[in-house]
Write a protein that holds these residues in place. Structure first.
Motif, short mmCIF file in Angstrom:
data_model
loop_
_atom_site.label_atom_id
_atom_site.label_comp_id
_atom_site.label_asym_id
_atom_site.label_seq_id
_atom_site.Cartn_x
_atom_site.Cartn_y
_atom_site.Cartn_z
N PRO A 112 24.88 32.75 -4.53
CA PRO A 112 23.48 32.95 -4.92
C PRO A 112 22.66 33.77 -3.94
CG PRO A 112 23.87 30.66 -4.32
CD PRO A 112 25.20 31.31 -4.44
N HIS A 157 17.33 36.56 -15.70
CA HIS A 157 17.91 35.45 -16.46
C HIS A 157 18.78 35.96 -17.61
CE1 HIS A 157 15.94 31.83 -14.70
NE2 HIS A 157 15.13 32.76 -14.23
N ARG A 183 23.60 30.07 -13.75
CA ARG A 183 22.50 29.29 -13.18
C ARG A 183 22.72 27.78 -13.37
NH1 ARG A 183 18.09 32.12 -11.64
NH2 ARG A 183 18.30 34.36 -11.96
N HIS A 188 17.80 25.70 -12.81
CA HIS A 188 17.79 27.11 -13.22
C HIS A 188 17.89 28.06 -12.03
CE1 HIS A 188 17.00 25.76 -17.26
NE2 HIS A 188 15.91 25.15 -16.87
N ASP A 189 18.24 27.55 -10.86
CA ASP A 189 18.52 28.40 -9.70
C ASP A 189 19.90 29.02 -9.86
OD1 ASP A 189 16.10 27.68 -8.53
OD2 ASP A 189 16.98 25.96 -7.48
N PRO A 190 20.11 30.25 -9.37
CA PRO A 190 21.44 30.86 -9.49
C PRO A 190 22.47 30.15 -8.63
CG PRO A 190 20.00 32.24 -8.14
CD PRO A 190 19.14 31.15 -8.70
N GLU A 219 28.22 27.74 -17.96
CA GLU A 219 27.07 26.85 -17.96
C GLU A 219 27.29 25.67 -18.90
OE1 GLU A 219 23.77 29.44 -18.71
OE2 GLU A 219 23.79 30.27 -16.67
#
Length: 477
Positions: A112, A157, A183, A188-190, A219
């Motif tokens: 990230p 996104h 994510r 929702h953070d990478p 995901e």
């Protein structure tokens, strides 16, 4: 070959809508030359690329003539979710590399922070990519290497494509690349980014839907894991030892409610006794301070597994502040959420509420205070308790001995004026550092510098080339 794999076939083959003709190349190249020279507005550039150029020029101050990505700083600890994603994307990268073999295609996986973890491709293309430091342990975030498939995907996104002269750095404009960030389904953070690059060949428009399918499949596995974490939070809620009628809630890493009893549900404006295990089904509480409280608690618990805290939050339903005890919930070494036990509106603590941890180092001779915000409270900081400040548009986040707090002073320029005579130095457009808290200076590629603070867990701050001479002078280097 499944549909996702088939989507990479001919990835470096030109198709309509993606390939740039000679006129398109000239238009973007001319726009890049004007914009990198300081022109405020240009035409003929896709909005997502122009927004990235603005970030690179105005916020990150990336040298547009960079020809090699900087070396990565040391990698810190990461979660099990990161391991799962890295393994998943590594398998997909290996598959994709076979599809683009012979087409001068390279597949990469990065973390990230944009640090490349692995590359897949022919020996020739791997060697060629290494000339630009497109190789493991180099950094391809936007702030380090400008507009590129990996770094720009981390800022977005959805899958993104960067074609030739759309790269911010001239040295990378021989490449076309497309990337997608996977994510965390809760925050929702990478977690990681998968990227396909082609040398002096355009990418086909089959690449973006393939990348989207890979991200969606990965995901989906994370959602299964997050659903299990929801059940564990509900079990911790059931096992909590609190007196009857104590408002109690279990919330996830960003403050969304997994389960609340009747008393807590009234305060939070959510359904009572209704478990919401899946992230998409969790309830949003009706007061804005809870997400910041949850993130703060999770950050503290990751650094100190024995940490518990207490604070006050303003509850709109009551029009008053109430006390709340915060208990992190773990599965193995990973924090999955927190339990909140609310107290009385007069500020008295709930039963068994642990005290707020004692202040960290930095106390001594009184100095002018820096005012920060924690939920709905003012926090008065000795400047020596602040390790560095980071701007987020007009907000400024302070990394301190008491956690990460938002400064009451708006704008990094104003905070710099406030702290300029107290040992702080501007080292980047986004960063102001307390020189007294710098432990190490790391040298990267072509003179790039990173500062490591004296925190217990490793944290580094980048130094822009513009500010490097002043830093060297200040530190006597």
């Amino acid at each position: 070959m499944n549909g996702a794999q088939a989507g990479t076939n001919g990835a470096c083959t030109a198709t309509s809508g993606v390939a740039l003709g000679g006129e398109g190349l000239r238009t973007i190249t001319d726009a890049w030359e004007r914009f990198s020279a300081g022109t405020e507005s240009v035409e003929g550039v896709r909005p997502e690329i122009l927004m990235s150029w603005y970030r690179c020029r105005e916020e990150y101050e990336v040298d547009p003539h960079l020809d090699r990505a900087p070396a990565a700083a040391e990698v810190g600890a990461h979660s099990i979710d990161h391991d799962v994603v890295y393994a998943e994307l590594g398998g997909m990268a290996s598959t994709a590399a076979r599809e683009v073999d012979g087409l001068d295609g390279l597949v990469t996986v990065a973390d990230p922070a944009g640090r490349v973890l692995g590359t897949w491709g022919s020996r020739r293309i791997v060697h060629l990519a290494a000339d630009s430091n497109l190789a493991p342990w180099s950094t391809w975030s936007e702030w380090a290497s400008g507009t590129n498939g990996m770094g720009t995907a981390l800022e977005s996104h959805r899958p993104v494509m960067v074609r030739g002269p759309e790269h911010w750095c001239r040295g990378f404009q021989g490449w076309s690349c497309a990337g997608v960030a996977v994510r965390d389904v809760v925050t929702h953070d990478p977690l990681a980014v998968l990227n396909i690059s082609c040398w002096q060949n355009p990418l086909s428009d089959a690449v973006l839907p393939w990348l989207a399918k890979v991200a969606a499949a990965t995901e989906a596995k994370l959602r299964q894991r997050a659903h299990h974490s929801g059940t564990l939070l509900a079990a911790a809620f059931a096992d909590a030892r609190v007196p009857p009628a104590t408002p109690l809630a279990a919330v996830d890493l960003v403050g969304n409610v997994v389960l609340a009893n009747n008393e807590a549900a009234v305060l939070m404006g959510t359904p009572a006794d209704t478990p919401a295990y899946a992230p998409a089904h969790r309830w949003t509480p009706q007061f804005a301070t809870l997400p910041r409280l949850a993130r703060h608690a999770v950050e503290r618990a990751r650094k100190d597994p024995d940490w518990k805290g207490a604070t006050q939050v303003f509850v709109p339903f009551l029009g008053a502040s109430v006390s709340v005890a915060v208990h992190p919930v773990f599965t193995g070494p990973q924090v999955i959420g927190v339990l909140l036990a609310f107290g009385a509106a007069d500020g008295s603590a709930p039963p068994e509420a642990p005290p707020e941890p004692a202040p960290g180092p930095g106390h001594g001779r009184p100095l002018p205070r820096v005012v920060a915000l924690r939920e709905d409270r003012w926090v008065l900081l000795d400047p020596r308790e602040i390790r560095f400040a980071e701007s987020d548009h007009n907000s400024v986040w302070l990394t301190t001995d008491h956690g990460r707090l938002v400064s009451a002073t708006r704008g990094l320029d104003r905070l710099e004026q406030q702290l300029g005579d107290k040992g702080f130095l501007r080292v980047h457009r986004r960063f102001l550092v307390n020189l007294g808290r710098v432990r190490e200076v790391e040298q990267g590629f072509k003179g790039a510098l990173f500062l490591a603070t004296d925190a217990r867990t490793r944290e580094t701050v980048p130094v822009s080339r513009r500010h490097a001479p002043q830093l060297r002078q200040a530190l006597g280097l």
